[in-house]
Structures are given as structure tokens and as C-alpha cells.
Scaffold this active site. Structure first.
Site, mmCIF file in Angstrom:
data_model
loop_
_atom_site.group_PDB
_atom_site.id
_atom_site.type_symbol
_atom_site.label_atom_id
_atom_site.label_comp_id
_atom_site.label_asym_id
_atom_site.label_seq_id
_atom_site.Cartn_x
_atom_site.Cartn_y
_atom_site.Cartn_z
ATOM 1 N N HIS A 290 -41.805 70.801 1.608
ATOM 2 C CA HIS A 290 -41.972 72.245 1.822
ATOM 3 C C HIS A 290 -42.875 72.504 3.031
ATOM 4 O O HIS A 290 -42.522 73.266 3.937
ATOM 5 C CB HIS A 290 -42.561 72.851 0.538
ATOM 6 C CG HIS A 290 -42.877 74.315 0.627
ATOM 7 N ND1 HIS A 290 -42.205 75.268 -0.102
ATOM 8 C CD2 HIS A 290 -43.806 74.993 1.345
ATOM 9 C CE1 HIS A 290 -42.706 76.469 0.171
ATOM 10 N NE2 HIS A 290 -43.689 76.320 1.049
ATOM 11 N N GLU A 291 -44.042 71.835 3.058
ATOM 12 C CA GLU A 291 -44.990 72.045 4.162
ATOM 13 C C GLU A 291 -44.436 71.528 5.487
ATOM 14 O O GLU A 291 -44.655 72.124 6.530
ATOM 15 C CB GLU A 291 -46.334 71.373 3.864
ATOM 16 C CG GLU A 291 -47.063 71.931 2.657
ATOM 17 C CD GLU A 291 -47.173 73.453 2.653
ATOM 18 O OE1 GLU A 291 -47.411 74.046 3.731
ATOM 19 O OE2 GLU A 291 -47.010 74.054 1.580
ATOM 20 N N HIS B 214 -42.231 74.123 7.155
ATOM 21 C CA HIS B 214 -42.991 75.129 7.941
ATOM 22 C C HIS B 214 -43.394 74.509 9.279
ATOM 23 O O HIS B 214 -43.286 75.147 10.328
ATOM 24 C CB HIS B 214 -44.300 75.506 7.228
ATOM 25 C CG HIS B 214 -44.145 76.353 6.004
ATOM 26 N ND1 HIS B 214 -43.500 77.561 5.993
ATOM 27 C CD2 HIS B 214 -44.616 76.184 4.739
ATOM 28 C CE1 HIS B 214 -43.567 78.084 4.772
ATOM 29 N NE2 HIS B 214 -44.231 77.274 3.992
HETATM 30 ZN ZN LIG Z 1 -44.933 77.608 2.074
#
Ligand SMILES: [Zn+2]
Length: 378
Positions: free
Chosen positions: A71-72, A75
Site C-alpha cells: 500500500h505504502e 503511494h
Molecule cells: Zn495510504
């Protein structure tokens, strides 16, 4: 304001050039999740051996943290695409944090960076769900992938809540920024929405706890309280950004540029620092700047070698120096100083060093301006 220059926790390694850390709280959470999963598997699958329950618990927890990392990273990949540096990724209690070197420069960039996370979690939820129907015959794969699909879906949905500091808050800010063209107003909207959401979680948590469900009630209230703090902090950062608007490097640089010759020893340099009180100097070689030396750099050399080491050995060579132009907004200078962890920069105009700008000088201006604006409000 004073951001820690290094993250607390221990370093796992680097992925696509980004250092990845796990926060110290991670160990407790990893233990709790493994415990919860082991207990759940034991209750649901009494036919498995004890080892099977706990092995699967550990593997599933590890895959959960890999999901947070994914997830990170999503980004981060979008931020890097916009040439926004990513300093580190830290995994901690409520998920992860990708620390980016500066704010996005447009609403569209912010929107795309923010939405990448929930999309990644939805993608993982779909992947684990697909695995669970593909390996329907294998109880253990089914149990692990079913839970992972559910937790990634929960993460995606929770992160879409439109309040700072969640991804949904950034998406809301990007939309409000696009509509109002006003970054501060957009941040105020997103952080107010974040606080409203946080307070509702605290109230719901208390109600749930009072009805007898202590554990989930307290967890809910606790996460609400954490989110409220984070929402407040993000707004304070924007207030700093506003306070420094219009101040340029040339306005607050000091015009005298302390210099030393390249061939002096560290011993002599320390005397120069003691004599003048300046802790950062431009190093000159036959009259032209060749590098930058700071008192800090001296500390890397043992005391008994100072007399026999020239400052040339510890200086930062000219091509690696970060410098500012007199017209550069100090906010950008401060962000750059924080992202590479330095305290001063030469100010260069038309090829000449015209001054020095220090981090504490910027912070002093910030403090004075904030006090002045408080006085004006009274
Ligand atoms: Zn996030």
C-alpha cells in the site's frame, strides 16, 4: 516543526531505493495479530495440529504487513513519478507511513498519490479473494487468504474515509483544492472533516464500551483519538507554510560568508570556529570555492587525528553542496534542508556566493511572524 532526522524503529532494508523501517510498536502489534489469528484458526479448525494453527498465524501476519508495505509503496511510486522524493516508509500500529520530501505541487498530483493506496489495497483484496476460490480445496490457504482479502478490503475502505490524515482526507483536500484553488482552505476542510470523523469514533467507542463490549469500544475510541491528533497536526503544518509565504532566501540570509583555506588542519579549523562562533564555512582553494565544511563533519574524525588531517578530507565538495538562490522562497529552502538533513546552505547569485542561510534563522523568522500575527489578532 522539528522533525526527527531519523525514524525510530529498526531498518528492514531498501525497496526501490526507499529505506523501509518498522516502528517499535510493530512487534507488539505483530504479536497481537498472530495471537488473534492463532486463536481464531484454533476455534475454526479444530482438526489442525497446534503447530499448523500458529505457523499459519505467523505467515498470515507477515503477509498482512507485506500488504501494508505494498500500500505504502504504491503511494511512493506515484510520488516518485512526479519527482517528489520519498524519504522513508515506516510500518507502525495503524498501518504505514510513506514520508515524502515535499507537498505535491498540484491538486491532481495530490489526488493521484492519495488514491494509489486504496487502489493497491482493493487490488490485494481481489487477489486474495481470487486465491481463496482457486484453492478452495486447501483449508489452510482458504483460511489465510480469506482473512487477508477481508483485512485488505477493510483497509481500503477505512482509508477512503474523507478526513485527514487518511488517504480519503487527502483525496478530499485535492478535490477541494481543485475547486477553491486555495490550498489552506482545502486543508482546513479536510482536517475539519478528519476531526469530525475522529470525534464520532471516540463517541461511538465510548457507547460501545458502556454497552459492555470493552475491547472493541476502547480500540475504536483510541483510534479516534489518534486520528484527531493527526488531523490537528496536519493543519498546523499548513499554518507554518502560510506564515513563511512571501519570505525569500535573500531576505534572511546573512551576508558575510565565512571562509577558510583548503589546506588548514582540523585543529586549526576548530580554533577558527571557537574564535568566530561560526560553525559552517566555505572552503577556498586559490581564491575560488571548492567545498563546504561544518563543525558537525569534524566529529567524524577522532580527536587525535585533527592536527594531521586537512579540512579538505572532511569537506563536502562543491558539486555536492545544496545551495539556494536569493529569490527562492524560504519554505522551499527549509523543506530541502529537512529532506537532506542539513542546517545551512550557501546562497548563490550569478555564480557568486552572496550569503549563507541557516535553518535556525528560518525558524526564528517563523517564530517572530507567528507571535506578530497573534498580537495582531488581539
Ligand atoms: Zn495510504
Amino acid at each position: 516543526m522539528a522533525q526527527p532526522s531519523h525514524v525510530s524503529g529498526f531498518r528492514l532494508g531498501r525497496i526501490i531505493g526507499i529505506p523501509v523501517y518498522v516502528h517499535s510498536s510493530w512487534f507488539l502489534i505483530f504479536f497481537l495479530i498472530t495471537l488473534t489469528l492463532g486463536t481464531q484458526f484454533t476455534a475454526q479448525h479444530p482438526g489442525w495440529t497446534q503447530t499448523q494453527h500458529w505457523m499459519l498465524g505467523v505467515i498470515t501476519s507477515l503477509l498482512f504487513f507485506a500488504s501494508l508495505l505494498f500500500h505504502e509503496l504504491s503511494h511512493s511510486v506515484v510520488a516518485l513519478h512526479y519527482r517528489i522524493p520519498v524519504q522513508s516508509i515506516t510500518l507502525f500500529v495503524f498501518g504505514g507511513l510513506a514520508r515524502i520530501g515535499r507537498e505535491p505541487s498540484s491538486a491532481k498530483q495530490e489526488f493521484n498519490i492519495a488514491i494509489a493506496g486504496p487502489i493497491a489495497s482493493f487490488f490485494l483484496a481481489a487477489g486474495f479473494w481470487f486465491a481463496s476460490i482457486t484453492f478452495r480445496g486447501n483449508d489452510m490457504v482458504l483460511a489465510a487468504s480469506g482473512w487477508l482479502a477481508w483485512i485488505n478490503l477493510t483497509l481500503a475502505v477505512f482509508n477512503l474515509v474523507p478526513g485527514f490524515p487518511l488517504d480519503g482526507g487527502r483525496i478530499l483536500r485535492a478535490l477541494a483544492w481543485g475547486v477553491t484553488k486555495d490550498f489552506t482552505r482545502a486543508t482546513w476542510i479536510a482536517s475539519t472533516a478528519g476531526k469530525a470523523f475522529a470525534y464520532s469514533m471516540i463517541v461511538i467507542g465510548i457507547v460501545v464500551a458502556l454497552k459492555g463490549n470493552w475491547v472493541s469500544g476502547l480500540w475504536t475510541a483510541f483510534i479516534g483519538w489518534f486520528l484527531r491528533d493527526a488531523a490537528q497536526e496536519s493543519y498546523a503544518q499548513v499554518a507554518i507554510r502560510n506564515t513563511l509565504t512571501g519570505v525569500r532566501a535573500g531576505d534572511i540570509m546573512s551576508q558575510d560568508v565565512p571562509t577558510v583555506a583548503r589546506d588548514i588542519s582540523l585543529e586549526e579549523y576548530v580554533h577558527e570556529v571557537l574564535r568566530t562562533g561560526r560553525r559552517c564555512h566555505i572552503v577556498l582553494g586559490s581564491g575560488t570555492p571548492v567545498g563546504l565544511v561544518t563543525l558537525h563533519a569534524i566529529r567524524t574524525v577522532p580527536r587525535d587525528e585533527w592536527a594531521n588531517t586537512s579540512i579538505q578530507a572532511v569537506m563536502l565538495p562543491i558539486d555536492r553542496i545544496q545551495w539556494a538562490s536569493p529569490e527562492e522562497p524560504v519554505l522551499g529552502v527549509l523543506e530541502r534542508m529537512q529532506s537532506v538533513d542539513i542546517n545551512q546552505m550557501p546562497v548563490v547569485s550569478e555564480g557568486h556566493i552572496v550569503g549563507m542561510i541557516a535553518r535556525d534563522a528560518i525558524l526564528r523568522v517563523l517564530q517572530t511572524r507567528m507571535q506578530a500575527s497573534h498580537l495582531a489578532e488581539q
